[in-house]
Design an enzyme around this catalytic site. Sequence first.
Site, PDB file in Angstrom:
ATOM      1  N   ALA A  57       0.843  -1.203   0.000  1.00 23.92           N
ATOM      2  CA  ALA A  57       0.000   0.000   0.000  1.00 23.92           C
ATOM      3  C   ALA A  57       0.875   1.249   0.000  1.00 23.92           C
ATOM      4  O   ALA A  57       0.621   2.205  -0.742  1.00 23.92           O
ATOM      5  CB  ALA A  57      -0.934   0.000   1.205  1.00 23.92           C
ATOM      6  N   TYR A  58       1.925   1.226   0.801  1.00 24.08           N
ATOM      7  CA  TYR A  58       2.859   2.347   0.870  1.00 24.08           C
ATOM      8  C   TYR A  58       3.536   2.567  -0.485  1.00 24.08           C
ATOM      9  O   TYR A  58       3.596   3.686  -0.987  1.00 24.08           O
ATOM     10  CB  TYR A  58       3.900   2.073   1.956  1.00 24.08           C
ATOM     11  N   ALA A  59       4.038   1.486  -1.086  1.00 17.82           N
ATOM     12  CA  ALA A  59       4.729   1.590  -2.376  1.00 17.82           C
ATOM     13  C   ALA A  59       3.781   2.144  -3.455  1.00 17.82           C
ATOM     14  O   ALA A  59       4.173   2.989  -4.259  1.00 17.82           O
ATOM     15  CB  ALA A  59       5.272   0.227  -2.788  1.00 17.82           C
ATOM     16  N   SER A  89       1.183   4.082  -3.006  1.00 16.72           N
ATOM     17  CA  SER A  89       0.909   5.494  -2.742  1.00 16.72           C
ATOM     18  C   SER A  89       2.086   6.382  -3.120  1.00 16.72           C
ATOM     19  O   SER A  89       1.913   7.472  -3.647  1.00 16.72           O
ATOM     20  CB  SER A  89       0.530   5.711  -1.279  1.00 16.72           C
TER      21      SER A  89
END
Length: 152
Positions: free
Chosen positions: A143-145, A147
């Site tokens: 999810a971080y990557a 975003s």
Amino acid sequence: GCLKKESFAQFDVMVGSSGGEHSGKVIPLVLDVTDNKNVDDAAAAVSKWLADTAETEGDGKQHRILHGLVNNASIMIPGLFDWLDVSDYQKVMDVNFYGILRCCKAFLPILKHQSIEQQYKGSRIINVTSIAGIMPGNPVGSAYAASKHAAQ
């Protein structure tokens, strides 16, 4: 860090002010980048501060300047792709990508106005992203990557 009101005391030490009054060189704003109204209110507060002028030589006014906007808010919800809910991805995107979008849309008119009025043409917008947006390597950081890739 900077997300807590208690952090202002630490900030005061860094910029050389005391007693809750800032030196004027850097004035931090605490805001929730996921809240449209909060971001708009922060931009309005900055606009109001900029509208206040101090007497000086020349045209008789010293214009306050917004030198830049730093979009640094970020969160990570760790978990493997199939363990995270779509709502987890939405929350991470709301801060890491849409937070940048909200702040740019709210503060860009201020920066443009300064340039058009010949007050200051050197303003910058800095969006803090991550190498994870280009080279995701953490299996629990999808999810971080995603975003951070969107923010780039």
